[in-house]
Structures are given as C-alpha cells and as structure tokens.
Enzyme design. Structure first.
Site, PDB file in Angstrom:
ATOM      1  N   HIS A  90       0.846  -1.201   0.000  1.00 17.44           N
ATOM      2  CA  HIS A  90       0.000   0.000   0.000  1.00 17.44           C
ATOM      3  C   HIS A  90       0.876   1.243   0.000  1.00 17.44           C
ATOM      4  O   HIS A  90       2.021   1.212   0.420  1.00 17.44           O
ATOM      5  CB  HIS A  90      -0.975  -0.007   1.186  1.00 17.44           C
ATOM      6  N   ARG A 148      17.383  -0.041 -11.721  1.00 18.63           N
ATOM      7  CA  ARG A 148      17.501  -0.043 -13.187  1.00 18.63           C
ATOM      8  C   ARG A 148      18.159  -1.350 -13.619  1.00 18.63           C
ATOM      9  O   ARG A 148      18.967  -1.920 -12.882  1.00 18.63           O
ATOM     10  CB  ARG A 148      18.356   1.131 -13.646  1.00 18.63           C
TER      11      ARG A 148
END
Length: 155
Positions: A90, A148
């Site tokens: 959440h 990344r």
C-alpha cells in the site's frame, strides 16, 4: 505493467472480512517476524498474516512484510529474500493498494525495498539496497535507486 492500483477505501470495503482484532494480530505477527531466528517460523508467520508463500522460500531476519495488506503479496517457490528487505502493498501518499508478485527463483538483495504493484520475474536478481518501483523482467539483474536493469540474461 504490474498489478493495478486500487483505491484503498474501495478495496477495504470490498474485503470487509478484516476486523480490528485481525489487523491487530497481523501487526503483532509482523513485529514477531523481525526477531524470529527460524526461517520456517518466519514463513509460518507470513502465511498466518495472509501472505501466499510457495515452497523452498527463504525470508531473512528483520524483513518488513506489509502487515496492513499482507493478502496482496505472493511469493512463489524457491525465492530468496535476504535480510532487511521491505515489501509494501500500500501507498499512503496515493491512498492506494496494489499487489506484489515475486515469481519463482527470484533473489532479493539485502535492504531492498519492493513497492506496491511490482511484479518481479522468474530468476530475477535485485541488488542490495535497490528501490524497485517498476516490474523486473525474468532473468534480469537490477540495482540502484530507483532500480535499473544492469544485466539481462537471454538463457
């Protein structure tokens, strides 16, 4: 793209089997999970909280598994989650919830953070300290803040 975000209040109203006592127990189990020495006991605690956990999974000490919406987290078989990892389902800033799926054979490095809505592909590797905000393709290594791609295996 990862698991879709839902409005938190709408999700809660559609899943009203949660009561204050169950939420309290999940919070206690989440605290207990930090200090338990046995991996088997950490796995049992996760399952009791509502996390779907596969076979042959390792969850290191001091991990924080979302104790408010644990039912939105799925950890498939043969996943290794190193110590100090945080998995959130959440996002209070968006008032939203979204599932997290960690697929077979994935490795999550120490102190990494997995954000809501992320799917980590089979045999993916998350470098230590990475913040994973986007899906990670199968057989891919990611690292950094934000995470990344640093290597992709085509095997």
């Amino acid at each position: 793209m990862g698991k879709p975000f839902q409005n938190k209040k709408k999700y809660e109203s559609n899943n009203n089997e949660k009561n204050n006592f169950k939420i309290f127990i999940c919070k206690l189990l989440g605290l207990l999970m930090h200090i338990v020495i046995s991996n088997d006991l950490r796995i049992l605690i996760c399952r009791k909280m509502g996390v779907r956990v596969g076979k042959n999974v390792f969850i290191g000490k001091y991990c924080i598994i979302d104790d408010t919406f644990p039912e939105l987290i799925t950890i498939e078989d043969s996943v290794n989650i190193s110590f100090g990892v945080t998995i959130a389902a959440h996002d209070a800033s968006k008032n939203a919830v979204a599932g997290v799926l960690i697929k077979k054979g994935a490795y999550i490095g120490t102190k990494s953070v997995i954000l809501p809505g992320v799917i980590i592909g089979e045999n993916a590797v998350i470098g230590a300290g990475a913040v994973v905000a986007n899906d990670v393709p199968p057989k891919t290594k990611v690292a950094g803040v934000p995470a990344r791609i640093i290597e992709k295996n085509e095997i």
